[in-house]
Design an enzyme around this catalytic site. Sequence first.
Site, PDB file in Angstrom:
ATOM      1  CG  HIS A   1      -5.714  -1.969   9.240  1.00  0.00           C
ATOM      2  ND1 HIS A   1      -5.317  -1.356  10.389  1.00  0.00           N
ATOM      3  CD2 HIS A   1      -6.195  -0.988   8.444  1.00  0.00           C
ATOM      4  CE1 HIS A   1      -5.571  -0.059  10.296  1.00  0.00           C
ATOM      5  NE2 HIS A   1      -6.111   0.197   9.128  1.00  0.00           N
TER       6      HIS A   1
ATOM      7  NE  ARG B   1       8.418  20.794   3.659  1.00  0.00           N
ATOM      8  CZ  ARG B   1       9.711  21.063   3.568  1.00  0.00           C
ATOM      9  NH1 ARG B   1      10.302  21.104   2.405  1.00  0.00           N
ATOM     10  NH2 ARG B   1      10.402  21.284   4.659  1.00  0.00           N
TER      11      ARG B   1
ATOM     12  CG  HIS C   1       2.165   2.895   9.291  1.00  0.00           C
ATOM     13  ND1 HIS C   1       2.780   2.548  10.468  1.00  0.00           N
ATOM     14  CD2 HIS C   1       2.191   4.242   9.243  1.00  0.00           C
ATOM     15  CE1 HIS C   1       3.146   3.646  11.110  1.00  0.00           C
ATOM     16  NE2 HIS C   1       2.799   4.685  10.383  1.00  0.00           N
TER      17      HIS C   1
ATOM     18  CG  HIS D   1       1.053   5.337   5.099  1.00  0.00           C
ATOM     19  ND1 HIS D   1       0.103   6.153   5.665  1.00  0.00           N
ATOM     20  CD2 HIS D   1       0.654   4.077   5.327  1.00  0.00           C
ATOM     21  CE1 HIS D   1      -0.829   5.403   6.229  1.00  0.00           C
ATOM     22  NE2 HIS D   1      -0.520   4.154   6.032  1.00  0.00           N
TER      23      HIS D   1
ATOM     24  CG  HIS E   1      -8.245   4.253   0.843  1.00  0.00           C
ATOM     25  ND1 HIS E   1      -8.468   4.014   2.175  1.00  0.00           N
ATOM     26  CD2 HIS E   1      -9.436   4.684   0.346  1.00  0.00           C
ATOM     27  CE1 HIS E   1      -9.734   4.264   2.465  1.00  0.00           C
ATOM     28  NE2 HIS E   1     -10.339   4.695   1.365  1.00  0.00           N
TER      29      HIS E   1
ATOM     30  NE  ARG F   1      -8.493   7.542   4.102  1.00  0.00           N
ATOM     31  CZ  ARG F   1      -9.388   7.249   5.041  1.00  0.00           C
ATOM     32  NH1 ARG F   1     -10.481   7.968   5.174  1.00  0.00           N
ATOM     33  NH2 ARG F   1      -9.181   6.262   5.869  1.00  0.00           N
TER      34      ARG F   1
ATOM     35  NE  ARG G   1      -7.766  11.419   5.374  1.00  0.00           N
ATOM     36  CZ  ARG G   1      -8.284  10.778   6.429  1.00  0.00           C
ATOM     37  NH1 ARG G   1      -7.553   9.940   7.123  1.00  0.00           N
ATOM     38  NH2 ARG G   1      -9.524  10.994   6.789  1.00  0.00           N
ATOM     39  CG  HIS G   2      -3.565   9.062   1.612  1.00  0.00           C
ATOM     40  ND1 HIS G   2      -4.393   8.393   0.757  1.00  0.00           N
ATOM     41  CD2 HIS G   2      -3.841   8.595   2.863  1.00  0.00           C
ATOM     42  CE1 HIS G   2      -5.130   7.547   1.455  1.00  0.00           C
ATOM     43  NE2 HIS G   2      -4.841   7.648   2.742  1.00  0.00           N
TER      44      HIS G   2
ATOM     45  CD  GLU H   1      -7.175  -0.162   1.059  1.00  0.00           C
ATOM     46  OE1 GLU H   1      -7.439   0.838   1.750  1.00  0.00           O
ATOM     47  OE2 GLU H   1      -6.290  -0.963   1.345  1.00  0.00           O
TER      48      GLU H   1
ATOM     49  CG  ASN I   1      -1.806   1.119   1.381  1.00  0.00           C
ATOM     50  OD1 ASN I   1      -1.403   2.262   1.176  1.00  0.00           O
ATOM     51  ND2 ASN I   1      -3.043   0.863   1.731  1.00  0.00           N
TER      52      ASN I   1
ATOM     53  CD  GLU J   1      -7.260  -6.097   2.931  1.00  0.00           C
ATOM     54  OE1 GLU J   1      -7.476  -5.626   1.796  1.00  0.00           O
ATOM     55  OE2 GLU J   1      -6.565  -5.508   3.795  1.00  0.00           O
TER      56      GLU J   1
ATOM     57  CB  THR K   1      -5.770   4.419   9.173  1.00  0.00           C
ATOM     58  OG1 THR K   1      -5.657   3.383   8.200  1.00  0.00           O
ATOM     59  CG2 THR K   1      -5.791   3.795  10.556  1.00  0.00           C
ATOM     60  CB  THR K   2      -9.514   1.501   6.976  1.00  0.00           C
ATOM     61  OG1 THR K   2      -9.089   2.155   5.792  1.00  0.00           O
ATOM     62  CG2 THR K   2     -10.839   0.823   6.738  1.00  0.00           C
TER      63      THR K   2
HETATM   64  N1  PXP Z   1      -5.981  -3.074   4.183  1.00  0.00           N
HETATM   65  C1  PXP Z   1      -6.863  -2.051   4.240  1.00  0.00           C
HETATM   66  C2  PXP Z   1      -8.258  -2.291   3.813  1.00  0.00           C
HETATM   67  C3  PXP Z   1      -6.450  -0.771   4.668  1.00  0.00           C
HETATM   68  O1  PXP Z   1      -7.323   0.241   4.698  1.00  0.00           O
HETATM   69  C4  PXP Z   1      -5.102  -0.579   5.026  1.00  0.00           C
HETATM   70  C5  PXP Z   1      -4.632   0.779   5.456  1.00  0.00           C
HETATM   71  O2  PXP Z   1      -4.659   1.672   4.425  1.00  0.00           O
HETATM   72  C6  PXP Z   1      -4.230  -1.676   4.934  1.00  0.00           C
HETATM   73  C7  PXP Z   1      -4.698  -2.912   4.534  1.00  0.00           C
HETATM   74  C8  PXP Z   1      -2.766  -1.558   5.250  1.00  0.00           C
HETATM   75  O3  PXP Z   1      -2.626  -1.265   6.593  1.00  0.00           O
HETATM   76  P1  PXP Z   1      -1.207  -0.780   7.123  1.00  0.00           P
HETATM   77  O4  PXP Z   1      -0.911   0.537   6.449  1.00  0.00           O
HETATM   78  O5  PXP Z   1      -1.432  -0.656   8.594  1.00  0.00           O
HETATM   79  O6  PXP Z   1      -0.215  -1.828   6.741  1.00  0.00           O
END
Ligand code: PXP
Length: 239
Positions: free
Chosen positions: A191, A18, A214, A10, A43, A45, A49-50, A70, A7, A151, A100-101
């Site tokens: 997650h 910035r 993350h 981040h 994702h 959104r 935001r990102h 996502e 993902n 998931e 976050t989700t």
């Molecule tokens: N799966 C889903 C559905 C998420 O929303 C996220 C966070 O964006 C992740 C996985 C990944 O989570 P993490 O960033 O904590 O690894």
Amino acid sequence: MARLAVNVDHVATVRQARGISEPDPVLAAGIAELAGAEGIICHLREDRRHINDRDLSLLRQTVKTKLNMEMAAVPEMIGIARKVKPDLVTLVPERREELTTEGGLDVKSNPDHYKKGISQLKEKGIHVSLFLDPDPVQIEIGHRIGADIVEIHTGHYSEAKKESEAQKEFDRIAKAVDTAFGLNLGISAGHGLNYVNVKRFQSLPKIEEYSIGHSIVVRAIYAGFERAVREMADLVRDF
Ligand code: PXP
């Protein structure tokens, strides 16, 4: 043998801090693929935001493995996904005020809403995954309304403060995996997974893919910070 899908949200979060053009999640996605990622996740959104629309469009053009978008099951996002055609959409709950989700989708309370969204996406050849808590009832309903993949939300496991709590959550995940497997669903998990807590999942080979963001960005900062400082120090030393 499980796959890693990375993902890149981040990376975009750091860029947005910035308001300039780097770091670029599109470049990071290419590096992730070079390093062995078998999927890229972003994702989009509602508040952008990102990840933004430019990122999604470029990721669609450049990702060589599998692009997983996502998104919330709302008309705006369904319209975008139908145009961009990611390989996979993961439907997630989304609240503006969350960091976050925060949990799985509640398909049980509103199955018809999600069923409609799933069929609108599948009509365009997009596979659909549902982000669900490790709850057999939600998983069975997810299957009934047409999901290809579930998931499983590992956030409660990842956030557990005590070992007994972590094991209890892990046991729930293991049961949910068996339910999904019995229904012939594809199975992913994610997650809050990191380099320590992911190890326990070795005992669940039915999980085909891990969605991780993350902790990889954290590791990149820690592992790369020394080199980055050294390179800049070398550069200015002889000025
Ligand atoms: N799966 C889903 C559905 C998420 O929303 C996220 C966070 O964006 C992740 C996985 C990944 O989570 P993490 O960033 O904590 O690894």
